[in-house]
Design an enzyme around this catalytic site. Structure first.
Site, PDB file in Angstrom:
ATOM      1  N   CYS A  96       0.818  -1.223   0.000  1.00 42.69           N
ATOM      2  CA  CYS A  96       0.000   0.000   0.000  1.00 42.69           C
ATOM      3  C   CYS A  96       0.854   1.277   0.000  1.00 42.69           C
ATOM      4  O   CYS A  96       1.468   1.604  -1.013  1.00 42.69           O
ATOM      5  CB  CYS A  96      -0.965  -0.063   1.173  1.00 42.69           C
ATOM      6  SG  CYS A  96      -2.420   0.984   0.979  1.00 42.69           S
ATOM      7  N   ARG A 131     -12.846   6.155  -2.485  1.00 46.94           N
ATOM      8  CA  ARG A 131     -11.829   5.575  -1.605  1.00 46.94           C
ATOM      9  C   ARG A 131     -11.994   4.072  -1.785  1.00 46.94           C
ATOM     10  O   ARG A 131     -13.101   3.545  -1.679  1.00 46.94           O
ATOM     11  CB  ARG A 131     -12.037   5.987  -0.151  1.00 46.94           C
ATOM     12  CG  ARG A 131     -10.958   5.382   0.736  1.00 46.94           C
ATOM     13  CD  ARG A 131     -10.818   6.000   2.102  1.00 46.94           C
ATOM     14  NE  ARG A 131      -9.671   5.397   2.760  1.00 46.94           N
ATOM     15  CZ  ARG A 131      -8.451   5.931   2.792  1.00 46.94           C
ATOM     16  NH1 ARG A 131      -8.234   7.114   2.273  1.00 46.94           N
ATOM     17  NH2 ARG A 131      -7.455   5.289   3.361  1.00 46.94           N
ATOM     18  N   HIS A 195      -3.755  -5.682   2.463  1.00 48.87           N
ATOM     19  CA  HIS A 195      -3.548  -5.871   3.893  1.00 48.87           C
ATOM     20  C   HIS A 195      -4.257  -7.172   4.254  1.00 48.87           C
ATOM     21  O   HIS A 195      -4.907  -7.786   3.431  1.00 48.87           O
ATOM     22  CB  HIS A 195      -4.181  -4.724   4.689  1.00 48.87           C
ATOM     23  CG  HIS A 195      -3.701  -3.374   4.284  1.00 48.87           C
ATOM     24  ND1 HIS A 195      -2.453  -2.897   4.607  1.00 48.87           N
ATOM     25  CD2 HIS A 195      -4.306  -2.385   3.589  1.00 48.87           C
ATOM     26  CE1 HIS A 195      -2.309  -1.672   4.138  1.00 48.87           C
ATOM     27  NE2 HIS A 195      -3.420  -1.327   3.511  1.00 48.87           N
TER      28      HIS A 195
HETATM   29  N1  GLN Z   1      -2.229   6.794   2.471  1.00 49.18           N
HETATM   30  C1  GLN Z   1      -2.311   5.986   1.279  1.00 49.18           C
HETATM   31  C2  GLN Z   1      -3.659   6.057   0.633  1.00 49.18           C
HETATM   32  O1  GLN Z   1      -4.644   6.363   1.279  1.00 49.18           O
HETATM   33  C3  GLN Z   1      -1.938   4.565   1.614  1.00 49.18           C
HETATM   34  C4  GLN Z   1      -2.860   3.916   2.594  1.00 49.18           C
HETATM   35  C5  GLN Z   1      -2.334   2.652   3.212  1.00 49.18           C
HETATM   36  O2  GLN Z   1      -1.139   2.386   3.191  1.00 49.18           O
HETATM   37  N2  GLN Z   1      -3.187   1.900   3.831  1.00 49.18           N
HETATM   38  O3  GLN Z   1      -3.782   5.775  -0.541  1.00 49.18           O
END
Ligand code: GLN
EC number: 6.3.5.13
Length: 228
Positions: A96, A131, A195
């Site tokens: 990520c 998102r 994740h």
């Molecule tokens: N901050 C980054 C995003 O929102 C990565 C998020 C994360 O690593 N969970 O895309």
């Protein structure tokens, strides 16, 4: 390096560890132990010296935009060693936020552009439409993977001849809502939005363990040749 000691570098463990990504490292340590290897995990944090070639595996987990901004300022010191390490076929897993920082930039929802290492020709942008959050399922060369994603950045490959995805989406978004592809697979490098942690998928975990052990043994025999 002791023959049965596998050294793992965890980049910015104290800052980049969203949704239990450290579980990936724990799973690897467990599986490596079963194969007869001890593991040593070093947290490489802000200001620390780091030579990727001192390690058998490098891990870089996910993080929030703020932590990514902090890390991105320290990270360029490590660009050359990481690039050489990856191009020498050594194994690395980025999740990520860590994956995003291996590309050229990440433009966040506040309009800030966080500069990445630019090791891979890919970039990440926030687009107001989505998102990407929820369960994911995708098909990889090692079989099906189930995981969880939560990111606002959408990642796009800028060179599709060089970069190939880790998997084809069955459920969820992966890199972005358009391409129906998840992550990046390049030599022994894996980038992923998964994740969960990702390596709870034993098929992927076993593949990574194999990469680590093979490369560890290759490097030991290279060192023996140099010493002869
Ligand atoms: N901050 C980054 C995003 O929102 C990565 C998020 C994360 O690593 N969970 O895309």
């Amino acid at each position: 390096m002791a023959d049965n000691l596998i050294k793992i570098a965890y980049l910015y463990e104290d800052l980049m560890n969203t949704y239990g990504d450290s579980g990936d490292v724990k799973i690897l340590s467990f599986l490596l132990k079963r194969e007869g290897y001890d593991t040593q995990v070093d947290n490489i944090s802000l200001g620390d010296k780091f030579n990727a070639f001192d390690y058998d595996f490098v891990f870089f987990g996910g993080g929030q935009d703020f932590e990514q901004t902090v890390v991105a300022k320290d990270l360029p010191r490590h660009k050359d060693t990481l690039k050489e390490y990856i191009n020498d076929d050594n194994p690395m897993l980025c999740i990520c936020g860590g994956y995003q920082l291996m590309g050229s930039y990440y433009k966040t929802n506040s309009g800030t552009t966080i500069k990445g290492l630019d090791i891979f020709p890919l970039h990440t942008v926030f687009k107001s439409d989505k998102r990407m959050i929820g369960d994911t399922k995708y098909m990889t060369e090692w079989g099906e993977v189930t995981a969880f994603e939560n990111h606002s950045g959408q990642t796009y490959f800028d060179n599709t001849d060089m970069l190939h995805p880790l998997g084809d989406m069955i459920e969820g978004y992966g890199n972005n809502p358009q391409d129906h592809e998840e992550g990046l697979r390049y030599r022994n490098f894996i980038g992923s939005y998964s994740h969960g942690p990702l390596l709870k998928n034993v098929n992927v975990a076993n593949a990574v363990v194999k990469m680590i052990i093979e490369r560890h043994n290759e490097r030991l025999s290279q060192n023996d040749k140099v010493a002869e």
